[in-house]
Motif scaffolding. Sequence first.
Motif, PDB file in Angstrom:
ATOM      1  N   LEU A   3      32.543  26.323  46.613  1.00  8.88           N
ATOM      2  CA  LEU A   3      32.385  24.980  47.181  1.00  8.88           C
ATOM      3  C   LEU A   3      32.714  24.973  48.666  1.00  8.88           C
ATOM      4  CD1 LEU A   3      31.834  21.959  46.835  1.00  8.88           C
ATOM      5  CD2 LEU A   3      34.204  21.693  46.130  1.00  8.88           C
ATOM      6  N   HIS A   4      33.790  25.677  49.054  1.00  7.48           N
ATOM      7  CA  HIS A   4      34.149  25.737  50.464  1.00  7.48           C
ATOM      8  C   HIS A   4      33.061  26.451  51.265  1.00  7.48           C
ATOM      9  CE1 HIS A   4      37.385  26.732  53.705  1.00  7.48           C
ATOM     10  NE2 HIS A   4      36.690  25.670  54.020  1.00  7.48           N
ATOM     11  N   GLN A   5      32.498  27.505  50.702  1.00  5.73           N
ATOM     12  CA  GLN A   5      31.392  28.204  51.359  1.00  5.73           C
ATOM     13  C   GLN A   5      30.189  27.270  51.534  1.00  5.73           C
ATOM     14  OE1 GLN A   5      28.960  31.057  49.080  1.00  5.73           O
ATOM     15  NE2 GLN A   5      29.448  32.522  50.703  1.00  5.73           N
ATOM     16  N   ASP A   6      29.841  26.524  50.493  1.00  7.64           N
ATOM     17  CA  ASP A   6      28.724  25.580  50.585  1.00  7.64           C
ATOM     18  C   ASP A   6      28.991  24.512  51.637  1.00  7.64           C
ATOM     19  OD1 ASP A   6      27.467  27.003  48.585  1.00  7.64           O
ATOM     20  OD2 ASP A   6      27.814  25.489  47.020  1.00  7.64           O
ATOM     21  N   MET A   7      30.246  24.080  51.747  1.00  7.80           N
ATOM     22  CA  MET A   7      30.597  23.095  52.770  1.00  7.80           C
ATOM     23  C   MET A   7      30.334  23.672  54.157  1.00  7.80           C
ATOM     24  SD  MET A   7      34.117  21.691  51.075  1.00  7.80           S
ATOM     25  CE  MET A   7      34.459  20.247  52.050  1.00  7.80           C
ATOM     26  N   ARG A   8      30.793  24.902  54.392  1.00  6.81           N
ATOM     27  CA  ARG A   8      30.619  25.512  55.714  1.00  6.81           C
ATOM     28  C   ARG A   8      29.144  25.774  56.016  1.00  6.81           C
ATOM     29  NH1 ARG A   8      34.686  28.704  53.500  1.00  6.81           N
ATOM     30  NH2 ARG A   8      33.320  30.522  53.396  1.00  6.81           N
ATOM     31  N   ARG A   9      28.405  26.255  55.048  1.00  6.99           N
ATOM     32  CA  ARG A   9      27.007  26.647  55.268  1.00  6.99           C
ATOM     33  C   ARG A   9      26.047  25.460  55.263  1.00  6.99           C
ATOM     34  NH1 ARG A   9      25.795  31.732  51.313  1.00  6.99           N
ATOM     35  NH2 ARG A   9      26.925  33.342  52.437  1.00  6.99           N
ATOM     36  N   GLU A  10      26.207  24.563  54.292  1.00  7.59           N
ATOM     37  CA  GLU A  10      25.193  23.537  54.069  1.00  7.59           C
ATOM     38  C   GLU A  10      25.635  22.121  54.444  1.00  7.59           C
ATOM     39  OE1 GLU A  10      24.017  24.099  49.984  1.00  7.59           O
ATOM     40  OE2 GLU A  10      23.966  26.265  50.272  1.00  7.59           O
ATOM     41  N   MET A  11      26.774  21.695  53.962  1.00  5.13           N
ATOM     42  CA  MET A  11      27.194  20.307  54.198  1.00  5.13           C
ATOM     43  C   MET A  11      27.536  20.069  55.660  1.00  5.13           C
ATOM     44  SD  MET A  11      29.519  19.954  50.800  1.00  5.13           S
ATOM     45  CE  MET A  11      29.605  18.209  50.507  1.00  5.13           C
ATOM     46  N   TRP A  12      28.325  20.963  56.246  1.00  2.00           N
ATOM     47  CA  TRP A  12      28.714  20.830  57.640  1.00  2.00           C
ATOM     48  C   TRP A  12      27.747  21.574  58.541  1.00  2.00           C
ATOM     49  CZ3 TRP A  12      34.392  22.247  56.256  1.00  2.00           C
ATOM     50  CH2 TRP A  12      34.990  21.147  55.648  1.00  2.00           C
ATOM     51  N   GLN A  20      37.015  40.869  51.239  1.00  2.00           N
ATOM     52  CA  GLN A  20      38.129  41.113  52.156  1.00  2.00           C
ATOM     53  C   GLN A  20      38.142  40.090  53.297  1.00  2.00           C
ATOM     54  OE1 GLN A  20      40.726  43.136  51.596  1.00  2.00           O
ATOM     55  NE2 GLN A  20      41.606  42.087  53.352  1.00  2.00           N
ATOM     56  N   ASP A  21      36.963  39.733  53.806  1.00  2.00           N
ATOM     57  CA  ASP A  21      36.879  38.714  54.861  1.00  2.00           C
ATOM     58  C   ASP A  21      37.388  37.363  54.353  1.00  2.00           C
ATOM     59  OD1 ASP A  21      35.810  40.482  56.687  1.00  2.00           O
ATOM     60  OD2 ASP A  21      33.734  39.909  56.263  1.00  2.00           O
ATOM     61  N   LEU A  22      37.040  37.019  53.109  1.00  2.00           N
ATOM     62  CA  LEU A  22      37.514  35.758  52.535  1.00  2.00           C
ATOM     63  C   LEU A  22      39.029  35.774  52.379  1.00  2.00           C
ATOM     64  CD1 LEU A  22      34.785  35.139  49.823  1.00  2.00           C
ATOM     65  CD2 LEU A  22      35.148  33.819  51.911  1.00  2.00           C
ATOM     66  N   LEU A  23      39.561  36.891  51.892  1.00  2.00           N
ATOM     67  CA  LEU A  23      41.013  37.002  51.715  1.00  2.00           C
ATOM     68  C   LEU A  23      41.742  36.998  53.053  1.00  2.00           C
ATOM     69  CD1 LEU A  23      41.159  39.634  48.840  1.00  2.00           C
ATOM     70  CD2 LEU A  23      41.574  37.171  48.674  1.00  2.00           C
ATOM     71  N   SER A  24      41.086  37.472  54.093  1.00  2.00           N
ATOM     72  CA  SER A  24      41.676  37.496  55.431  1.00  2.00           C
ATOM     73  C   SER A  24      41.412  36.199  56.206  1.00  2.00           C
ATOM     74  CB  SER A  24      41.110  38.679  56.229  1.00  2.00           C
ATOM     75  OG  SER A  24      41.422  39.891  55.591  1.00  2.00           O
ATOM     76  N   ILE A  25      40.779  35.250  55.555  1.00  2.00           N
ATOM     77  CA  ILE A  25      40.463  33.932  56.126  1.00  2.00           C
ATOM     78  C   ILE A  25      39.684  34.094  57.432  1.00  2.00           C
ATOM     79  CG2 ILE A  25      41.366  31.640  56.662  1.00  2.00           C
ATOM     80  CD1 ILE A  25      43.975  32.547  55.253  1.00  2.00           C
ATOM     81  N   LYS A  26      38.583  34.811  57.361  1.00  2.00           N
ATOM     82  CA  LYS A  26      37.734  35.031  58.530  1.00  2.00           C
ATOM     83  C   LYS A  26      36.688  33.939  58.696  1.00  2.00           C
ATOM     84  CE  LYS A  26      39.070  39.411  59.458  1.00  2.00           C
ATOM     85  NZ  LYS A  26      38.776  40.671  59.950  1.00  2.00           N
ATOM     86  N   TYR A  27      36.802  32.879  57.917  1.00  2.00           N
ATOM     87  CA  TYR A  27      35.869  31.763  58.011  1.00  2.00           C
ATOM     88  C   TYR A  27      36.475  30.654  58.862  1.00  2.00           C
ATOM     89  CZ  TYR A  27      38.941  30.503  54.127  1.00  2.00           C
ATOM     90  OH  TYR A  27      40.040  30.274  53.338  1.00  2.00           O
ATOM     91  N   GLN A  28      35.624  29.734  59.286  1.00  2.00           N
ATOM     92  CA  GLN A  28      36.085  28.604  60.076  1.00  2.00           C
ATOM     93  C   GLN A  28      36.626  27.533  59.142  1.00  2.00           C
ATOM     94  OE1 GLN A  28      33.371  27.108  63.080  1.00  2.00           O
ATOM     95  NE2 GLN A  28      34.082  25.020  62.710  1.00  2.00           N
TER      96      GLN A  28
END
Length: 140
Positions: free
Chosen positions: A17-26, A37-45
């Motif tokens: 859901l958070h991925q969909d928010m970043r990619r599609e909703m926002w 590993q990127d998700l666990l390292s919080i490499k997203y905005q």
Amino acid sequence: MVKALADRLAEALTEKLHQDMRREMWGFAPNESLDTQDLLSIKYQGIRPAPGYPSQPDHAEKTTMWKLGNITEATGIELTDSLMMHPGASVCALVFAHPKSSYFAVGKVTNEQIVDYAARKGTTVDAVETWLRPILSYDV
């Protein structure tokens, strides 16, 4: 085993859901492609702190979230007297998309801060001390 699986599925759905928010909703990360590993390292905005965790230690704020969002009516998820969510395989968080948002931990708080916080929340110092006991800088 079923409970553990339900908990894992709830967490996985939260990530999706958070991925969909970043990619599609926002729409600020339409081409985002992160590995585990990127998700666990919080490499997203953005961040999604949850009540009871270091950046949002006051579990009692769940009651505010539930009231504002009509959560029980909308989802059937209820809060127990100790503010656990029922059913257990439920998650809740605040989600912030700002590019400079980052996780942080609330440090130890003083009695003066607790008194001020209780006054602003319209509750008693005892109630606040109960919920924030792990981060108090003094003994109760």
